[in-house]
Design a protein around this motif. Structure first.
Motif, PDB file in Angstrom:
ATOM      1  N   MET A  49       0.858  -1.184   0.000  1.00  0.00           N
ATOM      2  CA  MET A  49       0.000   0.000   0.000  1.00  0.00           C
ATOM      3  C   MET A  49       0.895   1.235   0.000  1.00  0.00           C
ATOM      4  N   THR A  50       0.675   2.145  -0.925  1.00  0.00           N
ATOM      5  CA  THR A  50       1.466   3.381  -0.979  1.00  0.00           C
ATOM      6  C   THR A  50       0.841   4.441  -0.070  1.00  0.00           C
ATOM      7  N   HIS A  51       1.573   5.543   0.153  1.00  0.00           N
ATOM      8  CA  HIS A  51       1.044   6.629   0.986  1.00  0.00           C
ATOM      9  C   HIS A  51      -0.146   7.328   0.323  1.00  0.00           C
ATOM     10  N   LYS A  52      -0.321   7.133  -1.003  1.00  0.00           N
ATOM     11  CA  LYS A  52      -1.470   7.705  -1.721  1.00  0.00           C
ATOM     12  C   LYS A  52      -2.690   6.783  -1.704  1.00  0.00           C
ATOM     13  N   GLY A  53      -2.538   5.615  -1.063  1.00  0.00           N
ATOM     14  CA  GLY A  53      -3.669   4.693  -0.967  1.00  0.00           C
ATOM     15  C   GLY A  53      -3.800   3.759  -2.153  1.00  0.00           C
ATOM     16  N   GLN A  54      -2.760   3.671  -2.988  1.00  0.00           N
ATOM     17  CA  GLN A  54      -2.780   2.753  -4.119  1.00  0.00           C
ATOM     18  C   GLN A  54      -2.160   1.423  -3.717  1.00  0.00           C
ATOM     19  N   LEU A  55      -2.523   0.359  -4.443  1.00  0.00           N
ATOM     20  CA  LEU A  55      -1.948  -0.962  -4.188  1.00  0.00           C
ATOM     21  C   LEU A  55      -0.950  -1.271  -5.308  1.00  0.00           C
ATOM     22  N   MET A  56       0.321  -1.395  -4.939  1.00  0.00           N
ATOM     23  CA  MET A  56       1.375  -1.672  -5.922  1.00  0.00           C
ATOM     24  C   MET A  56       1.771  -3.144  -5.871  1.00  0.00           C
ATOM     25  N   PHE A  57       1.917  -3.735  -7.054  1.00  0.00           N
ATOM     26  CA  PHE A  57       2.388  -5.118  -7.182  1.00  0.00           C
ATOM     27  C   PHE A  57       3.782  -5.089  -7.801  1.00  0.00           C
ATOM     28  N   THR A  58       4.688  -5.904  -7.248  1.00  0.00           N
ATOM     29  CA  THR A  58       6.046  -6.000  -7.791  1.00  0.00           C
ATOM     30  C   THR A  58       6.462  -7.462  -7.859  1.00  0.00           C
ATOM     31  N   ASP A  59       6.934  -7.901  -9.028  1.00  0.00           N
ATOM     32  CA  ASP A  59       7.497  -9.244  -9.179  1.00  0.00           C
ATOM     33  C   ASP A  59       8.955  -9.172  -8.697  1.00  0.00           C
ATOM     34  N   ARG A  97     -15.505  -4.801   0.098  1.00  0.00           N
ATOM     35  CA  ARG A  97     -15.057  -4.354   1.421  1.00  0.00           C
ATOM     36  C   ARG A  97     -14.400  -2.978   1.400  1.00  0.00           C
ATOM     37  N   LEU A  98     -14.355  -2.337   0.259  1.00  0.00           N
ATOM     38  CA  LEU A  98     -13.704  -1.026   0.159  1.00  0.00           C
ATOM     39  C   LEU A  98     -14.671   0.089   0.541  1.00  0.00           C
ATOM     40  N   SER A  99     -14.148   1.088   1.234  1.00  0.00           N
ATOM     41  CA  SER A  99     -14.947   2.284   1.523  1.00  0.00           C
ATOM     42  C   SER A  99     -14.926   3.183   0.282  1.00  0.00           C
ATOM     43  N   ALA A 100     -15.744   4.216   0.304  1.00  0.00           N
ATOM     44  CA  ALA A 100     -15.794   5.146  -0.839  1.00  0.00           C
ATOM     45  C   ALA A 100     -14.442   5.806  -1.077  1.00  0.00           C
ATOM     46  N   SER A 101     -13.763   6.210  -0.002  1.00  0.00           N
ATOM     47  CA  SER A 101     -12.451   6.871  -0.157  1.00  0.00           C
ATOM     48  C   SER A 101     -11.401   5.878  -0.676  1.00  0.00           C
ATOM     49  N   GLU A 102     -11.492   4.611  -0.234  1.00  0.00           N
ATOM     50  CA  GLU A 102     -10.552   3.593  -0.720  1.00  0.00           C
ATOM     51  C   GLU A 102     -10.771   3.322  -2.203  1.00  0.00           C
ATOM     52  N   ARG A 103     -12.019   3.309  -2.628  1.00  0.00           N
ATOM     53  CA  ARG A 103     -12.326   3.115  -4.060  1.00  0.00           C
ATOM     54  C   ARG A 103     -11.716   4.237  -4.888  1.00  0.00           C
ATOM     55  N   MET A 104     -11.846   5.467  -4.382  1.00  0.00           N
ATOM     56  CA  MET A 104     -11.303   6.616  -5.107  1.00  0.00           C
ATOM     57  C   MET A 104      -9.784   6.519  -5.215  1.00  0.00           C
ATOM     58  N   SER A 105      -9.119   6.134  -4.129  1.00  0.00           N
ATOM     59  CA  SER A 105      -7.654   6.050  -4.118  1.00  0.00           C
ATOM     60  C   SER A 105      -7.148   4.941  -5.035  1.00  0.00           C
ATOM     61  N   ILE A 106      -7.793   3.786  -4.979  1.00  0.00           N
ATOM     62  CA  ILE A 106      -7.345   2.623  -5.762  1.00  0.00           C
ATOM     63  C   ILE A 106      -7.721   2.776  -7.230  1.00  0.00           C
ATOM     64  N   GLY A 107      -8.929   3.214  -7.490  1.00  0.00           N
ATOM     65  CA  GLY A 107      -9.378   3.409  -8.867  1.00  0.00           C
ATOM     66  C   GLY A 107      -9.991   2.159  -9.465  1.00  0.00           C
ATOM     67  N   LEU A 108     -10.701   2.351 -10.555  1.00  0.00           N
ATOM     68  CA  LEU A 108     -11.388   1.272 -11.251  1.00  0.00           C
ATOM     69  C   LEU A 108     -10.641   0.948 -12.540  1.00  0.00           C
ATOM     70  N   SER A 109     -10.397  -0.336 -12.773  1.00  0.00           N
ATOM     71  CA  SER A 109      -9.699  -0.759 -13.985  1.00  0.00           C
ATOM     72  C   SER A 109     -10.594  -0.587 -15.206  1.00  0.00           C
ATOM     73  N   THR A 110      -9.976  -0.336 -16.350  1.00  0.00           N
ATOM     74  CA  THR A 110     -10.736  -0.250 -17.600  1.00  0.00           C
ATOM     75  C   THR A 110     -10.935  -1.631 -18.206  1.00  0.00           C
ATOM     76  N   ARG A 111     -10.353  -2.640 -17.561  1.00  0.00           N
ATOM     77  CA  ARG A 111     -10.481  -4.022 -18.038  1.00  0.00           C
ATOM     78  C   ARG A 111     -11.927  -4.457 -17.936  1.00  0.00           C
ATOM     79  N   LYS A 112     -12.438  -5.109 -19.004  1.00  0.00           N
ATOM     80  CA  LYS A 112     -13.787  -5.643 -18.994  1.00  0.00           C
ATOM     81  C   LYS A 112     -13.779  -6.959 -18.231  1.00  0.00           C
ATOM     82  N   VAL A 113     -14.781  -7.117 -17.363  1.00  0.00           N
ATOM     83  CA  VAL A 113     -14.889  -8.352 -16.595  1.00  0.00           C
ATOM     84  C   VAL A 113     -15.449  -9.426 -17.514  1.00  0.00           C
ATOM     85  N   GLU A 114     -14.682 -10.502 -17.699  1.00  0.00           N
ATOM     86  CA  GLU A 114     -15.102 -11.567 -18.606  1.00  0.00           C
ATOM     87  C   GLU A 114     -16.081 -12.515 -17.926  1.00  0.00           C
TER      88      GLU A 114
END
Length: 199
Positions: A49-59, A97-114
């Motif tokens: 989790m970054t200080h901006k509320g984003q979730l970063m993935f690293t291989d 389980r995300l709050s409204a502020s968490e949704r805003m910080s993380i953001g919504l993917s443009t990926r279509k749900v298959e």
């Protein structure tokens, strides 16, 4: 602020994992979160989790790599609806389980749900608005006069049979081509009397 990850292993086992800071995932017992997956490395990847509320993935330089929405990646921000595959394990954010502020910080993917087979749930207000619109449409249809079109043959001597499911006032159409001397037939509102007019 914690984000809950839904982790589904190759054996179909589903686990929930809260991410508060940084978590190392892998097959090894030295990882913060151990996953039994033959295609994962000992310390395969991290979620942070970054200080901006984003979730970063690293291989972490894994042997078999990591995939993000079916594309191989080394690092990316994970958003709602994104799917990360490490080995044969699928990982996504638990949106419910995300709050409204968490949704805003993380953001919504443009990926279509298959394979989405269900429609979004309508609120009671939206459902009521649709029902009211249908009722008004039915009432308007009942108030408007229903007309039946009766087509005459070219000799204008007899009516062709109209469909049985029509009720109401007759309207007569002339099928002859206009010659400047067209005969028109007009029925009164009670459909009793036929009057011939000549132009």
């Amino acid at each position: 602020m914690a984000v809950i990850l839904i982790i589904k292993t190759e054996e179909g086992e589903v686990t929930e994992l809260p991410v508060l800071n940084k978590i190392i995932m892998g097959r090894s017992s030295s990882a913060d979160f151990t996953i039994k997956d033959s295609k994962m490395s000992g310390q395969h990847c991290t979620f942070e989790m970054t200080h901006k509320g984003q979730l970063m993935f690293t291989d972490l330089g894994s042997t078999n790599g990591s995939f993000f929405n079916n594309s191989r990646i080394s690092q990316t921000a994970v958003k709602i609806n994104d799917v990360v595959r490490v080995g044969n394990t699928l990982i996504r954010i638990d949106e419910k389980r995300l709050s409204a502020s968490e949704r805003m910080s993380i953001g919504l993917s443009t990926r279509k749900v298959e394979n989405e087979k269900t429609l979004p749930v309508m609120s009671a207000k939206e459902r009521k608005a649709i029902e009211n619109a249908e009722i008004q449409s039915e009432e308007a249809a009942d108030k408007s006069p229903k007309r039946r079109t009766v087509v005459l043959d070219k000799s204008i001597k007899e009516k062709k049979k109209a469909p049985d499911d029509f009720n109401g006032v007759d309207t007569i159409l002339d099928q002859e081509a206009s010659t400047g001397d067209t005969k028109m037939l007009k029925l009164d509102s009670n459909a009793k009397e036929v009057v011939k007019k000549k132009k």
